[in-house]
Design a protein around this motif. Sequence first.
Motif, PDB file in Angstrom:
ATOM      1  N   TRP A 147       0.808  -1.220   0.000  1.00 19.40           N
ATOM      2  CA  TRP A 147       0.000   0.000   0.000  1.00 19.40           C
ATOM      3  C   TRP A 147       0.846   1.277   0.000  1.00 19.40           C
ATOM      4  CZ3 TRP A 147      -4.697  -0.876   3.838  1.00 19.40           C
ATOM      5  CH2 TRP A 147      -5.533  -1.869   3.296  1.00 19.40           C
ATOM      6  N   GLY A 148       2.169   1.125   0.010  1.00 17.57           N
ATOM      7  CA  GLY A 148       3.045   2.282  -0.054  1.00 17.57           C
ATOM      8  C   GLY A 148       3.016   3.162   1.175  1.00 17.57           C
ATOM      9  N   CYS A 149       2.936   2.538   2.338  1.00 15.47           N
ATOM     10  CA  CYS A 149       2.865   3.327   3.579  1.00 15.47           C
ATOM     11  C   CYS A 149       3.822   2.773   4.634  1.00 15.47           C
ATOM     12  CB  CYS A 149       1.436   3.375   4.106  1.00 15.47           C
ATOM     13  SG  CYS A 149       0.620   1.776   4.262  1.00 15.47           S
ATOM     14  N   THR A 150       5.000   2.385   4.216  1.00 12.80           N
ATOM     15  CA  THR A 150       5.968   1.772   5.137  1.00 12.80           C
ATOM     16  C   THR A 150       6.455   2.735   6.214  1.00 12.80           C
ATOM     17  OG1 THR A 150       7.731   2.298   3.547  1.00 12.80           O
ATOM     18  CG2 THR A 150       6.787   0.080   3.454  1.00 12.80           C
ATOM     19  N   GLU A 151       6.370   4.037   5.945  1.00 11.11           N
ATOM     20  CA  GLU A 151       6.844   5.019   6.917  1.00 11.11           C
ATOM     21  C   GLU A 151       5.788   5.382   7.956  1.00 11.11           C
ATOM     22  OE1 GLU A 151      10.040   5.878   6.915  1.00 11.11           O
ATOM     23  OE2 GLU A 151      10.212   4.487   5.223  1.00 11.11           O
ATOM     24  N   MET A 152       4.571   4.894   7.779  1.00 13.65           N
ATOM     25  CA  MET A 152       3.466   5.237   8.689  1.00 13.65           C
ATOM     26  C   MET A 152       3.420   4.282   9.868  1.00 13.65           C
ATOM     27  SD  MET A 152       0.472   6.061   5.879  1.00 13.65           S
ATOM     28  CE  MET A 152      -0.764   6.402   7.166  1.00 13.65           C
ATOM     29  N   GLU A 153       2.972   4.797  11.007  1.00 10.05           N
ATOM     30  CA  GLU A 153       2.692   3.932  12.154  1.00 10.05           C
ATOM     31  C   GLU A 153       1.483   3.055  11.827  1.00 10.05           C
ATOM     32  OE1 GLU A 153       4.444   3.646  14.888  1.00 10.05           O
ATOM     33  OE2 GLU A 153       5.858   5.236  14.334  1.00 10.05           O
ATOM     34  N   ASN A 154       1.470   1.838  12.385  1.00  8.42           N
ATOM     35  CA  ASN A 154       0.346   0.932  12.128  1.00  8.42           C
ATOM     36  C   ASN A 154      -0.993   1.563  12.495  1.00  8.42           C
ATOM     37  OD1 ASN A 154       2.284  -0.898  11.390  1.00  8.42           O
ATOM     38  ND2 ASN A 154       2.025  -2.237  13.165  1.00  8.42           N
ATOM     39  N   SER A 155      -0.999   2.321  13.570  1.00  5.24           N
ATOM     40  CA  SER A 155      -2.247   2.937  14.038  1.00  5.24           C
ATOM     41  C   SER A 155      -2.761   4.002  13.075  1.00  5.24           C
ATOM     42  CB  SER A 155      -2.051   3.551  15.425  1.00  5.24           C
ATOM     43  OG  SER A 155      -1.005   4.511  15.403  1.00  5.24           O
ATOM     44  N   ASP A 156      -1.871   4.505  12.212  1.00  4.71           N
ATOM     45  CA  ASP A 156      -2.265   5.548  11.259  1.00  4.71           C
ATOM     46  C   ASP A 156      -2.669   4.987   9.899  1.00  4.71           C
ATOM     47  OD1 ASP A 156      -1.775   7.600  13.093  1.00  4.71           O
ATOM     48  OD2 ASP A 156       0.352   7.695  12.561  1.00  4.71           O
ATOM     49  N   VAL A 157      -2.439   3.701   9.685  1.00  7.12           N
ATOM     50  CA  VAL A 157      -2.840   3.060   8.430  1.00  7.12           C
ATOM     51  C   VAL A 157      -4.303   2.643   8.590  1.00  7.12           C
ATOM     52  CG1 VAL A 157      -2.433   1.175   6.811  1.00  7.12           C
ATOM     53  CG2 VAL A 157      -0.510   2.246   8.018  1.00  7.12           C
ATOM     54  N   LYS A 158      -5.187   3.352   7.883  1.00  6.43           N
ATOM     55  CA  LYS A 158      -6.626   3.117   8.041  1.00  6.43           C
ATOM     56  C   LYS A 158      -7.193   2.371   6.839  1.00  6.43           C
ATOM     57  CE  LYS A 158      -6.766   5.552  11.868  1.00  6.43           C
ATOM     58  NZ  LYS A 158      -6.967   4.907  13.190  1.00  6.43           N
ATOM     59  N   MET A 159      -8.252   1.627   7.098  1.00  3.31           N
ATOM     60  CA  MET A 159      -8.890   0.853   6.038  1.00  3.31           C
ATOM     61  C   MET A 159     -10.384   0.699   6.315  1.00  3.31           C
ATOM     62  SD  MET A 159      -7.204  -2.767   7.230  1.00  3.31           S
ATOM     63  CE  MET A 159      -5.667  -1.913   7.630  1.00  3.31           C
ATOM     64  N   LYS A 160     -11.149   0.662   5.230  1.00  6.99           N
ATOM     65  CA  LYS A 160     -12.563   0.304   5.344  1.00  6.99           C
ATOM     66  C   LYS A 160     -12.664  -1.215   5.292  1.00  6.99           C
ATOM     67  CE  LYS A 160     -15.368   1.169   1.885  1.00  6.99           C
ATOM     68  NZ  LYS A 160     -16.289   1.886   0.962  1.00  6.99           N
ATOM     69  N   VAL A 161     -13.330  -1.796   6.267  1.00 11.56           N
ATOM     70  CA  VAL A 161     -13.429  -3.246   6.384  1.00 11.56           C
ATOM     71  C   VAL A 161     -14.858  -3.660   6.035  1.00 11.56           C
ATOM     72  CG1 VAL A 161     -13.153  -5.203   7.945  1.00 11.56           C
ATOM     73  CG2 VAL A 161     -11.669  -3.202   8.182  1.00 11.56           C
ATOM     74  N   ILE A 162     -14.981  -4.522   5.036  1.00 12.49           N
ATOM     75  CA  ILE A 162     -16.301  -4.918   4.536  1.00 12.49           C
ATOM     76  C   ILE A 162     -16.487  -6.416   4.742  1.00 12.49           C
ATOM     77  CG2 ILE A 162     -17.858  -4.947   2.556  1.00 12.49           C
ATOM     78  CD1 ILE A 162     -16.127  -2.725   1.326  1.00 12.49           C
ATOM     79  N   PHE A 163     -17.443  -6.768   5.589  1.00  6.89           N
ATOM     80  CA  PHE A 163     -17.812  -8.166   5.794  1.00  6.89           C
ATOM     81  C   PHE A 163     -19.007  -8.496   4.903  1.00  6.89           C
ATOM     82  CE2 PHE A 163     -15.521  -7.312   9.709  1.00  6.89           C
ATOM     83  CZ  PHE A 163     -14.859  -8.496   9.962  1.00  6.89           C
ATOM     84  N   ASN A 164     -18.894  -9.610   4.203  1.00 12.37           N
ATOM     85  CA  ASN A 164     -19.966 -10.070   3.322  1.00 12.37           C
ATOM     86  C   ASN A 164     -20.629 -11.303   3.940  1.00 12.37           C
ATOM     87  OD1 ASN A 164     -21.621 -10.735   1.150  1.00 12.37           O
ATOM     88  ND2 ASN A 164     -20.008 -11.896   0.120  1.00 12.37           N
ATOM     89  N   PHE A 165     -21.905 -11.180   4.240  1.00 12.53           N
ATOM     90  CA  PHE A 165     -22.670 -12.301   4.802  1.00 12.53           C
ATOM     91  C   PHE A 165     -23.380 -13.062   3.693  1.00 12.53           C
ATOM     92  CE2 PHE A 165     -21.986  -9.595   8.381  1.00 12.53           C
ATOM     93  CZ  PHE A 165     -21.910 -10.423   9.471  1.00 12.53           C
ATOM     94  N   TYR A 166     -23.421 -14.366   3.838  1.00  7.27           N
ATOM     95  CA  TYR A 166     -24.082 -15.247   2.879  1.00  7.27           C
ATOM     96  C   TYR A 166     -24.776 -16.336   3.673  1.00  7.27           C
ATOM     97  CZ  TYR A 166     -19.810 -17.590   4.132  1.00  7.27           C
ATOM     98  OH  TYR A 166     -18.778 -18.132   4.877  1.00  7.27           O
ATOM     99  N   GLY A 167     -25.660 -17.085   3.032  1.00  4.28           N
ATOM    100  CA  GLY A 167     -26.320 -18.150   3.781  1.00  4.28           C
ATOM    101  C   GLY A 167     -27.353 -18.914   2.997  1.00  4.28           C
ATOM    102  N   ILE A 168     -28.187 -19.625   3.738  1.00  7.69           N
ATOM    103  CA  ILE A 168     -29.154 -20.569   3.168  1.00  7.69           C
ATOM    104  C   ILE A 168     -30.500 -20.383   3.862  1.00  7.69           C
ATOM    105  CG2 ILE A 168     -29.708 -23.028   2.888  1.00  7.69           C
ATOM    106  CD1 ILE A 168     -26.608 -23.492   3.149  1.00  7.69           C
ATOM    107  N   ILE A 169     -31.558 -20.426   3.085  1.00  2.00           N
ATOM    108  CA  ILE A 169     -32.921 -20.450   3.592  1.00  2.00           C
ATOM    109  C   ILE A 169     -33.583 -21.716   3.058  1.00  2.00           C
ATOM    110  CG2 ILE A 169     -35.110 -19.193   3.755  1.00  2.00           C
ATOM    111  CD1 ILE A 169     -33.482 -16.734   2.610  1.00  2.00           C
TER     112      ILE A 169
END
Length: 291
Positions: free
Chosen positions: A266-288
């Motif tokens: 991601w090209g952010c090796t100089e950043m602290e881990n706490s400053d590297v932000k990301m949107k986290v998307i969980f995809n739910f699936y299932g059966i009826i």
Amino acid sequence: MLRNLDPILNKANYKSYQPNYPLEIVKTTLGDLKEKKLDFLLDVGCGGGQSVNIFAPYFHEVLAIDPSENQIKEARSQNKFAHVTYKQGFAEKLPCDDVSVDVIVAASSAPWFDRPKFYKEVDRVLKPEGRLIMFGYWMPSLVPIGVSGDVTELAKVGFSLFEDAILRGANGDLAEEGMNRICKRRYVDIFDEIMYLRKQQFDNVLTECVWSLDDAKEYVLAYITYNNYLKGKELEQRELSEEERNARLLELDYSEQFVRSLKESWGCTEMENSDVKMKVIFNFYGIIAEK
């Protein structure tokens, strides 16, 4: 027997990063049924009660069971519904009378069941036209925030690195590997097992949150199988000096490798881990499925 998940997950950490079950799951799985209040819901493998919290308003009575006493205690501590009962119980011996249940829900738990026995019990307790709902999720997508480059491609790299770190930590645990395989395939194997002709799959029910890179690493470490892997490697290095041992363990720690590789990609090796932000998307699936 439904496997007790307490040994699989570090509950203190996992609970912090477990996704909230989206209300859209109720709309997708109950459909028109949610327009009228049904008599009885059985939640199997209820854990801390997440699925109960979104389904309970649509039923007059709810029974939620889990093999773990610790999980039942946690669920009871956060219960806000007078018509919900939590008790210890097992998927292979449902504590319900014959033909008494309107809907059975198994949220993120079905891969651990002895499913042939579970299906027999489902058929015994469900009312005619009763509904079986099973859903889960796989690894989340990690979408970088505030970095330059093709975000779509960077997200693919992030997902691959994240998935690899967790799966490598589970190597050798056959039960965990089997569960991962079922979840990665979005319950296709479970769908094929179900005896009812009226059945359908659903997918792409999404929920999002924002993490730092520290959070992503903690999610990896929340799996006890991963911690067991690290403990095993530590024992293998016991003949080394403390300095050599720590250096070697750092090399073998897939969570650390994930952090380094993600920052490089991601090209952010100089950043602290706490400053590297990301949107986290969980995809739910299932059966009826309907009886």
